[in-house]
Scaffold this active site. Structure first.
Site, PDB file in Angstrom:
ATOM      1  N   LEU A  33     -52.253 -36.170 -33.278  1.00  0.00           N
ATOM      2  CA  LEU A  33     -52.141 -34.877 -33.958  1.00  0.00           C
ATOM      3  C   LEU A  33     -53.139 -33.852 -33.433  1.00  0.00           C
ATOM      4  O   LEU A  33     -54.272 -34.180 -33.080  1.00  0.00           O
ATOM      5  CB  LEU A  33     -52.363 -35.065 -35.462  1.00  0.00           C
ATOM      6  N   HIS A  34     -52.673 -32.619 -33.375  1.00  0.00           N
ATOM      7  CA  HIS A  34     -53.530 -31.490 -33.022  1.00  0.00           C
ATOM      8  C   HIS A  34     -53.233 -30.363 -34.009  1.00  0.00           C
ATOM      9  O   HIS A  34     -52.387 -30.504 -34.899  1.00  0.00           O
ATOM     10  CB  HIS A  34     -53.306 -31.076 -31.566  1.00  0.00           C
ATOM     11  N   HIS A  37     -49.620 -29.413 -34.952  1.00  0.00           N
ATOM     12  CA  HIS A  37     -48.978 -30.239 -35.980  1.00  0.00           C
ATOM     13  C   HIS A  37     -49.524 -29.873 -37.372  1.00  0.00           C
ATOM     14  O   HIS A  37     -48.788 -29.783 -38.348  1.00  0.00           O
ATOM     15  CB  HIS A  37     -49.298 -31.721 -35.753  1.00  0.00           C
ATOM     16  N   ASP A 150     -41.266 -26.317 -29.162  1.00  0.00           N
ATOM     17  CA  ASP A 150     -40.111 -27.049 -28.631  1.00  0.00           C
ATOM     18  C   ASP A 150     -38.857 -26.298 -29.077  1.00  0.00           C
ATOM     19  O   ASP A 150     -38.128 -26.738 -29.967  1.00  0.00           O
ATOM     20  CB  ASP A 150     -40.141 -28.487 -29.145  1.00  0.00           C
TER      21      ASP A 150
HETATM   22  P1  AMP Z   1     -44.398 -33.886 -31.268  1.00  0.00           P
HETATM   23  O1  AMP Z   1     -45.421 -34.757 -31.907  1.00  0.00           O
HETATM   24  O2  AMP Z   1     -44.781 -33.372 -29.928  1.00  0.00           O
HETATM   25  O3  AMP Z   1     -43.011 -34.496 -31.304  1.00  0.00           O
HETATM   26  O4  AMP Z   1     -44.297 -32.576 -32.169  1.00  0.00           O
HETATM   27  C1  AMP Z   1     -44.043 -32.655 -33.541  1.00  0.00           C
HETATM   28  C2  AMP Z   1     -43.781 -31.275 -34.072  1.00  0.00           C
HETATM   29  O5  AMP Z   1     -44.905 -30.437 -33.838  1.00  0.00           O
HETATM   30  C3  AMP Z   1     -42.579 -30.599 -33.399  1.00  0.00           C
HETATM   31  O6  AMP Z   1     -41.845 -29.863 -34.374  1.00  0.00           O
HETATM   32  C4  AMP Z   1     -43.251 -29.698 -32.410  1.00  0.00           C
HETATM   33  O7  AMP Z   1     -42.473 -28.573 -32.057  1.00  0.00           O
HETATM   34  C5  AMP Z   1     -44.489 -29.270 -33.174  1.00  0.00           C
HETATM   35  N1  AMP Z   1     -45.524 -28.789 -32.257  1.00  0.00           N
HETATM   36  C6  AMP Z   1     -46.036 -29.411 -31.164  1.00  0.00           C
HETATM   37  N2  AMP Z   1     -46.938 -28.626 -30.528  1.00  0.00           N
HETATM   38  C7  AMP Z   1     -46.975 -27.463 -31.224  1.00  0.00           C
HETATM   39  C8  AMP Z   1     -47.702 -26.239 -31.067  1.00  0.00           C
HETATM   40  N3  AMP Z   1     -48.552 -26.039 -30.075  1.00  0.00           N
HETATM   41  N4  AMP Z   1     -47.481 -25.254 -31.976  1.00  0.00           N
HETATM   42  C9  AMP Z   1     -46.601 -25.431 -33.000  1.00  0.00           C
HETATM   43  N5  AMP Z   1     -45.906 -26.558 -33.200  1.00  0.00           N
HETATM   44  C10 AMP Z   1     -46.077 -27.560 -32.334  1.00  0.00           C
END
Ligand code: AMP
Length: 290
Positions: A33-34, A37, A150
């Protein structure tokens, strides 16, 4: 914060909360997580009574030569961050809980998945929509929050929810960037110092497209060429830069709702980003580089 690992327990908790009149918000993730998220969590919290965050690295959405096994994972850290941010329920199923057997029935994403990320990663969106459909059935949320980072994924999820009557709202949150413009991503952890600098080419290219459009350039091909000029740099292999509408179709006329989408390899890492021209990169959320 409650931690659950099986679809059965997750659904039981969610149904009990809803029976009490609670509205449920859902943030699906692959973990590591960042702040991107965590802003989705903040956004959900403003709208609902209970927030569920799931962590599941979904094997179905990775191609055979992609980074499923090396995808970054740190459940202990993620658990701390989620609890601190006010997640009510952390759902962390393992692979057998989600796929006790190979799913024979999968979601067909249709033509919106044929281009861009879908073209570069065959089968990716069928894998994404299949796991998202399963998670929606397990969590039964009122609202699910996705990141615009995304963009194609968010549009496909929204379309799936509408076309297949999931009966929930898909909320899409702005991209969270570091102060220098790099969009946060779990995959940024793969970048070394030089690559981290080269990776700025993506957000710079999007800014250049946005600025050229604001200065009056309305030809999508000219805007794409402008972005590509800026993207090209040492260590960067451009994959695509395109101007598209909400259905990911190339536009012939550019307007404020047009989205510039970009993908490039920086070293061995594949990165994506996008900007809605009328909103601009500057309208995204920024955080101090961590
Ligand atoms: P992931 O863990 O990469 O599958 O991402 C989970 C959710 O977090 C998805 O809806 C992504 O679009 C969103 N997400 C990832 N990076 C970002 C970001 N930099 N800004 C906003 N939402 C993000």
């Amino acid at each position: 914060m409650l931690e659950l690992a099986t679809p059965k327990d997750m659904r039981a908790w969610s149904r009990a909360e809803r029976a009490r009149g609670g509205r449920i918000g859902f943030v699906p993730t692959m973990g590591f997580l960042h702040e991107g998220h965590l802003r989705l969590v903040d956004r959900a919290k403003q709208r609902v009574d209970r927030v569920v965050l799931s962590i599941f690295v979904n094997p179905l959405q990775f191609g055979p030569r992609e980074d499923f096994t090396t995808y970054p994972r740190d459940l202990a850290r993620d658990t701390g961050l989620a609890a601190e941010r006010g997640v009510d329920c952390l759902f962390v199923p393992d692979r057998t809980a989600m796929y006790p057997r190979d799913p024979l029935v999968r979601v067909a994403p249709g033509p919106m998945a044929d281009t861009l990320e879908g073209a570069a990663r065959p089968g990716h969106f069928a894998g994404v929509l299949t796991v998202v459909a399963k998670l929606f059935h397990i969590v039964e949320p009122d609202i699910a929050v996705f990141g615009r980072k995304d963009f194609q994924q968010a549009m496909l999820v929204r379309r799936m929810a509408a076309d297949l009557d999931f009966g929930l709202e898909i909320d899409i949150a702005p991209t969270v960037r570091e102060l220098d413009g790099l969009a946060l991503s779990s995959r940024n952890t793969y970048l070394n110092g030089d690559e981290r600098r080269s990776a700025l080419g993506l957000s710079r290219a999007l800014r250049a497209v946005e600025q050229a459009w604001r200065s009056g350039e309305a030809d999508p091909k000219a805007l794409e060429r402008r972005g590509m000029e800026v993207l090209k740099g040492p260590g960067v292999t451009p994959e695509y830069l395109a101007l598209v509408d909400e259905q990911l179709r190339p536009v012939t006329r550019v307007d404020a709702r047009t989205v510039a989408v970009i993908a490039a390899r920086v070293g061995a890492t594949r990165l994506i980003d996008n900007v809605v021209l009328g909103e601009g990169v500057a309208s995204d959320d920024s955080v101090r580089a961590s």
